[in-house]
Every structure is written in C-alpha cells, then in structure tokens.
Write a protein that holds these residues in place. Structure first.
Motif, PDB file in Angstrom:
ATOM      1  N   PRO A  44       0.735  -1.288   0.154  1.00 20.24           N
ATOM      2  CA  PRO A  44       0.058   0.042  -0.094  1.00 20.24           C
ATOM      3  C   PRO A  44       0.876   1.508  -0.051  1.00 20.24           C
ATOM      4  N   VAL A  45       0.317   2.149  -0.457  1.00 19.02           N
ATOM      5  CA  VAL A  45       1.012   3.490  -0.711  1.00 19.02           C
ATOM      6  C   VAL A  45       0.842   4.304   0.805  1.00 19.02           C
ATOM      7  N   PRO A  46       1.758   4.400   1.433  1.00 19.13           N
ATOM      8  CA  PRO A  46       1.846   5.179   2.918  1.00 19.13           C
ATOM      9  C   PRO A  46       1.253   6.561   2.572  1.00 19.13           C
ATOM     10  N   GLU A  47       0.272   7.045   3.597  1.00 22.10           N
ATOM     11  CA  GLU A  47      -0.450   8.519   3.612  1.00 22.10           C
ATOM     12  C   GLU A  47      -0.154   9.138   4.943  1.00 22.10           C
ATOM     13  N   THR A  48       0.856   8.757   5.573  1.00 19.10           N
ATOM     14  CA  THR A  48       0.707   9.072   7.208  1.00 19.10           C
ATOM     15  C   THR A  48       1.977  10.248   7.223  1.00 19.10           C
ATOM     16  N   ALA A  49       2.692  10.387   6.307  1.00 16.31           N
ATOM     17  CA  ALA A  49       3.981  11.521   6.747  1.00 16.31           C
ATOM     18  C   ALA A  49       3.954  12.307   5.439  1.00 16.31           C
ATOM     19  N   SER A  50       4.805  13.048   5.170  1.00 18.21           N
ATOM     20  CA  SER A  50       5.249  13.951   4.184  1.00 18.21           C
ATOM     21  C   SER A  50       5.305  12.986   2.830  1.00 18.21           C
ATOM     22  N   LEU A  73       7.759  13.290   0.659  1.00 20.45           N
ATOM     23  CA  LEU A  73       9.132  12.631   0.528  1.00 20.45           C
ATOM     24  C   LEU A  73       9.201  11.355   1.314  1.00 20.45           C
ATOM     25  N   GLU A  74       8.852  11.289   2.411  1.00 24.72           N
ATOM     26  CA  GLU A  74       8.848  10.244   3.498  1.00 24.72           C
ATOM     27  C   GLU A  74       7.792   9.117   2.872  1.00 24.72           C
ATOM     28  N   ASN A  75       6.790   9.413   2.488  1.00 26.60           N
ATOM     29  CA  ASN A  75       5.648   8.369   2.133  1.00 26.60           C
ATOM     30  C   ASN A  75       6.295   7.662   0.919  1.00 26.60           C
ATOM     31  N   THR A  76       6.898   8.342  -0.039  1.00 25.46           N
ATOM     32  CA  THR A  76       7.721   7.805  -1.199  1.00 25.46           C
ATOM     33  C   THR A  76       8.882   6.892  -0.922  1.00 25.46           C
ATOM     34  N   ARG A  77       9.745   7.304   0.255  1.00 22.91           N
ATOM     35  CA  ARG A  77      10.995   6.601   0.776  1.00 22.91           C
ATOM     36  C   ARG A  77      10.335   5.386   1.316  1.00 22.91           C
ATOM     37  N   ARG A  78       9.100   5.380   2.205  1.00 21.63           N
ATOM     38  CA  ARG A  78       8.689   3.960   2.734  1.00 21.63           C
ATOM     39  C   ARG A  78       8.166   3.289   1.790  1.00 21.63           C
ATOM     40  N   TYR A  79       7.521   3.632   0.627  1.00 21.84           N
ATOM     41  CA  TYR A  79       7.058   2.934  -0.542  1.00 21.84           C
ATOM     42  C   TYR A  79       7.953   2.086  -1.077  1.00 21.84           C
ATOM     43  N   LEU A  80       9.191   2.747  -1.383  1.00 20.80           N
ATOM     44  CA  LEU A  80      10.183   2.223  -2.032  1.00 20.80           C
ATOM     45  C   LEU A  80      11.023   1.214  -1.231  1.00 20.80           C
ATOM     46  N   ARG A  81      11.035   1.397  -0.007  1.00 20.78           N
ATOM     47  CA  ARG A  81      11.669   0.216   0.790  1.00 20.78           C
ATOM     48  C   ARG A  81      10.669  -0.808   0.980  1.00 20.78           C
ATOM     49  N   ALA A  82       9.276  -0.484   1.171  1.00 20.19           N
ATOM     50  CA  ALA A  82       8.906  -1.858   0.811  1.00 20.19           C
ATOM     51  C   ALA A  82       8.472  -2.704  -0.217  1.00 20.19           C
ATOM     52  N   LEU A  83       8.639  -1.768  -1.548  1.00 18.79           N
ATOM     53  CA  LEU A  83       8.934  -2.494  -2.725  1.00 18.79           C
ATOM     54  C   LEU A  83      10.104  -3.150  -2.937  1.00 18.79           C
ATOM     55  N   ALA A  84      11.338  -2.839  -2.235  1.00 16.78           N
ATOM     56  CA  ALA A  84      12.477  -3.412  -2.282  1.00 16.78           C
ATOM     57  C   ALA A  84      12.230  -4.842  -1.482  1.00 16.78           C
ATOM     58  N   ARG A  85      11.815  -4.713  -0.237  1.00 17.61           N
ATOM     59  CA  ARG A  85      11.416  -6.015   0.483  1.00 17.61           C
ATOM     60  C   ARG A  85      10.528  -6.873  -0.082  1.00 17.61           C
ATOM     61  N   PHE A  86       9.487  -6.410  -0.590  1.00 21.39           N
ATOM     62  CA  PHE A  86       8.708  -7.398  -1.418  1.00 21.39           C
ATOM     63  C   PHE A  86       9.419  -7.948  -2.808  1.00 21.39           C
ATOM     64  N   LEU A  87      10.310  -7.381  -3.379  1.00 20.11           N
ATOM     65  CA  LEU A  87      10.624  -7.958  -4.380  1.00 20.11           C
ATOM     66  C   LEU A  87      11.907  -8.970  -4.331  1.00 20.11           C
ATOM     67  N   THR A  88      12.477  -8.651  -2.828  1.00 21.25           N
ATOM     68  CA  THR A  88      13.563  -9.320  -2.453  1.00 21.25           C
ATOM     69  C   THR A  88      13.567 -10.735  -1.410  1.00 21.25           C
ATOM     70  N   LYS A  89      12.520 -10.549  -1.006  1.00 20.02           N
ATOM     71  CA  LYS A  89      12.048 -11.245   0.395  1.00 20.02           C
ATOM     72  C   LYS A  89      10.967 -12.075   0.386  1.00 20.02           C
ATOM     73  N   ASP A  90       9.918 -11.796  -0.484  1.00 16.51           N
ATOM     74  CA  ASP A  90       8.665 -12.338  -0.376  1.00 16.51           C
ATOM     75  C   ASP A  90       8.362 -13.122  -1.560  1.00 16.51           C
ATOM     76  N   PRO A  91       7.636 -14.310  -1.184  1.00 16.26           N
ATOM     77  CA  PRO A  91       7.259 -15.032  -2.504  1.00 16.26           C
ATOM     78  C   PRO A  91       6.517 -14.553  -3.794  1.00 16.26           C
ATOM     79  N   ALA A  92       5.784 -13.372  -3.100  1.00 14.16           N
ATOM     80  CA  ALA A  92       4.783 -12.669  -4.158  1.00 14.16           C
ATOM     81  C   ALA A  92       5.609 -11.725  -4.973  1.00 14.16           C
ATOM     82  N   GLY A  93       6.853 -11.307  -4.324  1.00 19.49           N
ATOM     83  CA  GLY A  93       7.974 -10.591  -5.300  1.00 19.49           C
ATOM     84  C   GLY A  93       8.383 -11.273  -6.252  1.00 19.49           C
TER      85      GLY A  93
END
Length: 200
Positions: free
Chosen positions: A82-88, A90-110
C-alpha cells in the motif's frame, strides 16, 4: 482448456463463485511452487496436487497458470504494497520504495512479479494482460503518490511524475531482476537524485 506450459484456454474466465478456501489454497500453492520450481517448472498439475484440489477445478477458474500468478500478485501486492499516507510526500515515497524492495527480494509474491516481468518479454498476449491487470494500475497508483506531493505544495509543479516514477522504481526492479542487493542507502540516493531537487 489451458496446457501445462501456460498457454491460454479458449474458454473464458468462469463466474466468480468459488470456494474461498480452495481459491486461497491454489494461490498459496502457486506462490510456494514458483519459489521451488521457477516459472517453467510450474504446472497446473503441480498446483492442483499441492493445493489439494482437482485440476479441472483450476481450469474452470483460471485459463492458465499466468492468470493464477496474476491473481496471486494482485492480492499479495494489495496487502503488502500500500502507498503510505501518514507522513510527508517525500517520506511516504521513501517508505513505499523500501517496501517495494523488501517485496521483490524477500517475499514469494515478489518472485511472482519478477517471473511475470520475465515472461512478458516474449509473450505479447501475456504482456497485454499483465499491463492491464497489474502494471498499469500500479503505475497509476505510484504517479498519484507523487502527484499528492505536488498538490500539497511539497514538490514543485515542474516535477514530471511519470519520469520520476520510472527513475525511482526502475532501478529497484532492475536490481531485483539481477539479484543485486538493494540497501537503504541505494533507495536514499534515488530519493535525493530524483525528488529532493524538486522540493518546493
């Protein structure tokens, strides 16, 4: 009826009345088997055996293994990306990209996402379905994430949301496809180079 190599059946998608437990069993089995056997080793027979359902049941619900993978991806990404909507913005984008990286490298769905990206390179019909059902809606969600930063006055109106989206997510997906690590410092550099110069 679909064949085990993933080619599509001529029969259309069946009505959506499905046994929910069986549906989830099929999606989870597909995730697990993709990790174990890769895309080419994934078969309808294998999914049916792992899920404990009849092969004919799967064919009634999904025209091919690609369609099962897409349903798996859409469901898992909806929960985990999900796209975060709880901070600025810039910070929401940073959190989303970190989640995307985890999703692609650590999750079977990635791994499902990476497998579908690879398959789309040499299957035009599959690529069209992939774009329509997942890639285009996800790209729109990511553009809207950046547009909210413009609308709030945090980012300059000069920010090209389409180009920025590609500059932020493209390197992460490429690293995942090639097996390279995606440290937080890499994501921070993407943010700095792409967005911080557009802070209002």
């Amino acid at each position: 009826m679909a064949t085990d190599d993933g080619t599509r059946a001529t029969k259309g998608r069946a009505p959506h009345r499905r046994d929910e437990n069986a549906r989830l069993a099929v999606l989870h089995a597909t995730d697990d088997l993709l990790v174990e056997r890769s895309f080419n080793g994934l078969t309808i027979e294998g999914i049916a055996a792992r899920a404990g359902v009849a092969k004919q049941t799967i064919y009634r619900w999904w025209p091919s293994k690609v369609d099962i993978l897409l349903d798996t991806l859409i469901e898992d990404a909806g929960r985990q990306l999900p796209v975060p909507e709880t901070a600025s913005a810039l910070e929401n984008t940073r959190r989303y990209l970190r989640a995307l990286a985890r999703f692609l490298t650590k999750d079977p769905a990635g791994m499902v996402l990476l497998a579908l990206i690879g398959e789309a390179q040499h299957d035009p019909a599959m690529a069209k379905t992939f774009h329509e059902r997942y890639l285009d809606p996800q790209r729109q969600t990511e553009r809207e994430m950046l547009q909210r930063g413009i609308d709030s006055g945090e980012f300059s109106p000069a920010l090209d949301t389409e180009a920025a989206r590609d500059a932020l997510t493209g390197p992460i997906i490429y690293r995942a496809l090639t097996g390279a690590k995606i440290p937080r410092t890499f994501i921070d550099t993407l943010i700095t180079n792409t967005l911080e110069k557009h802070l209002a």
